[in-house]
Design a protein around this motif. Structure first.
Motif, PDB file in Angstrom:
ATOM      1  N   LEU A 208      19.300   8.113  85.294  1.00 29.70           N
ATOM      2  CA  LEU A 208      20.218   8.533  84.384  1.00 29.70           C
ATOM      3  C   LEU A 208      20.024   9.927  84.049  1.00 29.70           C
ATOM      4  O   LEU A 208      21.150  10.683  83.640  1.00 29.70           O
ATOM      5  CB  LEU A 208      20.074   7.559  83.228  1.00 29.70           C
ATOM      6  CG  LEU A 208      21.041   7.576  82.223  1.00 29.70           C
ATOM      7  CD1 LEU A 208      22.554   7.492  82.842  1.00 29.70           C
ATOM      8  CD2 LEU A 208      21.046   6.840  81.145  1.00 29.70           C
ATOM      9  N   ALA A 209      18.805  10.344  83.798  1.00 28.21           N
ATOM     10  CA  ALA A 209      18.549  11.767  83.282  1.00 28.21           C
ATOM     11  C   ALA A 209      18.994  12.799  84.357  1.00 28.21           C
ATOM     12  O   ALA A 209      19.762  13.718  84.205  1.00 28.21           O
ATOM     13  CB  ALA A 209      17.228  12.013  82.838  1.00 28.21           C
ATOM     14  N   GLN A 210      19.020  12.574  85.533  1.00 30.72           N
ATOM     15  CA  GLN A 210      19.137  13.491  86.719  1.00 30.72           C
ATOM     16  C   GLN A 210      20.949  13.414  86.840  1.00 30.72           C
ATOM     17  O   GLN A 210      21.405  14.585  86.884  1.00 30.72           O
ATOM     18  CB  GLN A 210      18.772  12.755  88.006  1.00 30.72           C
ATOM     19  CG  GLN A 210      17.258  12.881  88.012  1.00 30.72           C
ATOM     20  CD  GLN A 210      16.544  12.330  89.329  1.00 30.72           C
ATOM     21  OE1 GLN A 210      17.184  11.322  90.009  1.00 30.72           O
ATOM     22  NE2 GLN A 210      15.419  12.807  89.902  1.00 30.72           N
ATOM     23  N   VAL A 211      21.441  12.236  86.701  1.00 33.05           N
ATOM     24  CA  VAL A 211      22.875  12.227  86.720  1.00 33.05           C
ATOM     25  C   VAL A 211      23.464  12.999  85.447  1.00 33.05           C
ATOM     26  O   VAL A 211      24.362  13.823  85.505  1.00 33.05           O
ATOM     27  CB  VAL A 211      23.239  10.889  86.614  1.00 33.05           C
ATOM     28  CG1 VAL A 211      24.948  10.734  86.450  1.00 33.05           C
ATOM     29  CG2 VAL A 211      23.076   9.993  88.255  1.00 33.05           C
ATOM     30  N   GLU A 212      22.886  12.800  84.246  1.00 34.57           N
ATOM     31  CA  GLU A 212      23.394  13.605  83.040  1.00 34.57           C
ATOM     32  C   GLU A 212      23.180  14.786  83.179  1.00 34.57           C
ATOM     33  O   GLU A 212      24.173  15.903  82.832  1.00 34.57           O
ATOM     34  CB  GLU A 212      22.523  13.142  81.754  1.00 34.57           C
ATOM     35  CG  GLU A 212      22.855  11.520  81.494  1.00 34.57           C
ATOM     36  CD  GLU A 212      24.152  11.529  80.588  1.00 34.57           C
ATOM     37  OE1 GLU A 212      24.838  12.674  80.525  1.00 34.57           O
ATOM     38  OE2 GLU A 212      24.390  10.650  79.995  1.00 34.57           O
ATOM     39  N   ASP A 213      22.072  15.443  83.823  1.00 35.57           N
ATOM     40  CA  ASP A 213      21.966  17.035  83.972  1.00 35.57           C
ATOM     41  C   ASP A 213      22.914  17.413  84.908  1.00 35.57           C
ATOM     42  O   ASP A 213      23.393  18.460  84.752  1.00 35.57           O
ATOM     43  CB  ASP A 213      20.311  17.005  84.340  1.00 35.57           C
ATOM     44  CG  ASP A 213      19.246  16.903  83.407  1.00 35.57           C
ATOM     45  OD1 ASP A 213      19.731  16.797  82.301  1.00 35.57           O
ATOM     46  OD2 ASP A 213      18.059  16.873  83.834  1.00 35.57           O
ATOM     47  N   ALA A 214      23.186  16.672  86.149  1.00 34.47           N
ATOM     48  CA  ALA A 214      23.942  17.375  87.038  1.00 34.47           C
ATOM     49  C   ALA A 214      25.496  17.268  86.883  1.00 34.47           C
ATOM     50  O   ALA A 214      26.229  18.132  86.828  1.00 34.47           O
ATOM     51  CB  ALA A 214      24.100  16.301  88.350  1.00 34.47           C
ATOM     52  N   ARG A 215      25.825  16.309  85.674  1.00 34.76           N
ATOM     53  CA  ARG A 215      27.113  16.351  85.245  1.00 34.76           C
ATOM     54  C   ARG A 215      27.398  17.342  84.119  1.00 34.76           C
ATOM     55  O   ARG A 215      28.472  18.106  83.935  1.00 34.76           O
ATOM     56  CB  ARG A 215      27.581  15.046  84.606  1.00 34.76           C
ATOM     57  CG  ARG A 215      28.841  14.748  84.051  1.00 34.76           C
ATOM     58  CD  ARG A 215      29.085  13.625  83.034  1.00 34.76           C
ATOM     59  NE  ARG A 215      30.476  13.697  82.738  1.00 34.76           N
ATOM     60  CZ  ARG A 215      30.930  14.426  81.832  1.00 34.76           C
ATOM     61  NH1 ARG A 215      30.228  15.017  81.331  1.00 34.76           N
ATOM     62  NH2 ARG A 215      32.485  14.368  81.496  1.00 34.76           N
ATOM     63  N   ARG A 216      26.369  17.639  83.296  1.00 33.05           N
ATOM     64  CA  ARG A 216      26.302  18.597  82.474  1.00 33.05           C
ATOM     65  C   ARG A 216      26.377  20.060  83.068  1.00 33.05           C
ATOM     66  O   ARG A 216      27.343  21.122  82.466  1.00 33.05           O
ATOM     67  CB  ARG A 216      24.736  18.777  81.654  1.00 33.05           C
ATOM     68  CG  ARG A 216      25.106  19.614  80.276  1.00 33.05           C
ATOM     69  CD  ARG A 216      24.133  19.241  79.325  1.00 33.05           C
ATOM     70  NE  ARG A 216      22.763  18.903  79.769  1.00 33.05           N
ATOM     71  CZ  ARG A 216      22.117  17.917  79.764  1.00 33.05           C
ATOM     72  NH1 ARG A 216      22.820  16.770  79.287  1.00 33.05           N
ATOM     73  NH2 ARG A 216      20.951  17.637  80.358  1.00 33.05           N
TER      74      ARG A 216
END
Length: 440
Positions: A208-216
């Motif tokens: 989830l953290a990796q996806v959040e960073d990529a989306r940001r």
């Protein structure tokens, strides 16, 4: 049975929620593709840079046309003249010659080229082609920016769906851990079972953290390109996936590429520019003819002895012919080079046509593959729904384990996510075809 009912309610709430990503976004800016393109045209620095280059090409054309205007020059000078001295041919018997000490000169000259071997017309034609090339550069950059933005936009959509699925899976894992803790306190579960789900929870948190960073990162790049206020969260328009995608044959796309592909148009202009450069070099081998006119006012008259302290005015009108003889043995090399460059431009144009044809064919195959993937994912969703329904019935009748229920739920979540991603891929490949044909 209370923990089972609570888990069942949570699973149903997750699996039956329509619009995984769109429904979760409560704040941000809803942005459609058309509005995104409009903002890019207005705010993109890259597009503005190419617009400035196009304006410079317009001025270059005006400068080339100005070469047809006459050349007019004026000069005015005043001078101090010293006394002259006169000798015999053997430099004996020197005599001082008094001279008027104030000298003046005024000249007004005009020249109008009437024949330059086609040099002026070729220069203007080259400037016009340069103007068209600058316009195509701007359009090509506009297409590239739009395709880049589509990539950001759809990636934000895809990452948003992944975030939603991971969040719901994390909630399920948390619920399972709480239920397992309660069962362990009752002596009906082992610590090893809890550890298993705690490991799953930590893995989900990392994903989830990796996806959040990529989306940001994607969101920031899109916001920066569009010059929106810092911190704006982009919410993709979910109706994009439900819109109809035109079903065109490959031959239709190939025809569109021949008509609209900017790389082909640019290579075609390069061919024309090569031809004009050949004409320009050939013009150096031809004479230059011009109408000339001049008005002079000089004083004193120093060609007389003694010097006449008078102003002498004269004018003339005539035709001037100029021919650079050295061009016969110098410019032939440049002319040969220009012809070779023109042939190279023609070969590059033919190569560009092949590359565009191959790109359209490859893009069309990938486009068709995305539809196959979509149909496969739709079937997978049907099977996952059926599996979840059967497992849920068995679980209600104590014929299946909790892990079976969770596995069925995960399968359904993954199938739903894959279906949305497949629809996004169809849209992406459609826009890619439009980018290849430069009809974005």
């Amino acid at each position: 049975m209370s923990y089972r009912k609570g888990l069942m309610v949570l699973c149903v709430a997750v699996l039956c929620s329509p619009g995984l990503y769109a429904q979760s976004a409560s704040s941000g800016r809803l942005l459609s593709v058309d509005e995104m393109f409009r903002l890019a045209d207005e705010n993109s620095k890259s597009i503005q840079t190419y617009s400035t280059a196009r304006e410079a090409a317009d001025q270059a054309l005006q400068a080339a046309k100005a070469q047809r205007l006459p050349d007019v020059s004026a000069s005015l000078s005043v001078s101090y003249l010293g006394d002259g001295r006169l000798w015999d041919r053997d430099f004996s018997n020197g005599t001082n010659i008094p001279m008027p000490h104030f000298g003046n000169n005024f000249a007004l000259e005009a020249q109008q080229v009437i024949y330059a071997g086609g040099a002026v017309n070729s220069s203007i034609a080259l400037a016009e082609l340069g103007q068209q090339m600058a316009g195509l550069d701007a359009q090509k950059n506009r297409q590239e920016i739009r395709f880049l933005l589509i990539g950001y936009y759809l990636n934000i959509y895809k990452l948003g769906n992944q975030r939603q699925v991971l969040q719901k899976n994390l909630e399920l894992a948390e619920q399972v851990i709480r239920n397992m803790e309660a069962r362990r306190n009752q002596g009906t579960a082992l610590k090893n079972d809890i550890t298993r789900y705690e490991l799953q929870r930590e893995t989900l948190k990392l994903q989830l953290a990796q996806v959040e960073d990529a989306r940001r990162i994607m969101n920031h790049q899109l916001v920066t390109t569009l010059h929106l206020p810092a911190g704006t969260e982009i919410i993709p328009d979910t109706t994009l996936l439900s819109s109809d995608v035109p079903a065109l044959a490959e031959s239709d796309w190939q025809q569109m590429a021949l008509q609209s592909n900017l790389a082909l148009q640019q290579s075609g202009l390069s061919v024309e520019m090569g031809k004009q450069k050949v004409k320009l070099e050939r013009s150096e081998l031809l004479p230059k003819v011009a109408l000339v006119a001049a008005e002079h006012l000089d004083g004193p008259i120093t060609i007389e002895v003694p010097v006449l302290d008078n102003n002498f005015n004269y004018c003339y009108v005539g035709v001037g012919v100029k021919y650079n003889i050295s061009s016969l043995f110098k410019n032939n090399k440049k002319l040969k080079q220009a012809r070779l460059n023109a042939r190279k431009a023609q070969e590059e144009h033919e190569l560009a046509a092949e590359q565009v044809e191959n790109a359209v064919q490859a893009g069309y195959v990938n486009f068709l593959t995305s539809f196959t993937d979509l149909h496969t994912q739709e079937k997978s969703v049907q099977l996952a729904d059926e599996n979840y329904r059967v497992t849920s019935n068995r679980y209600d009748n104590d014929l299946a384990l909790l892990t079976d229920m969770l596995d069925a739920g995960n399968m359904k979540l993954s199938a739903d996510l894959a279906l949305v991603n497949a629809r996004i891929n169809v849209v992406y490949n459609y826009y890619k075809m439009r980018y290849i044909t430069h009809t974005l």
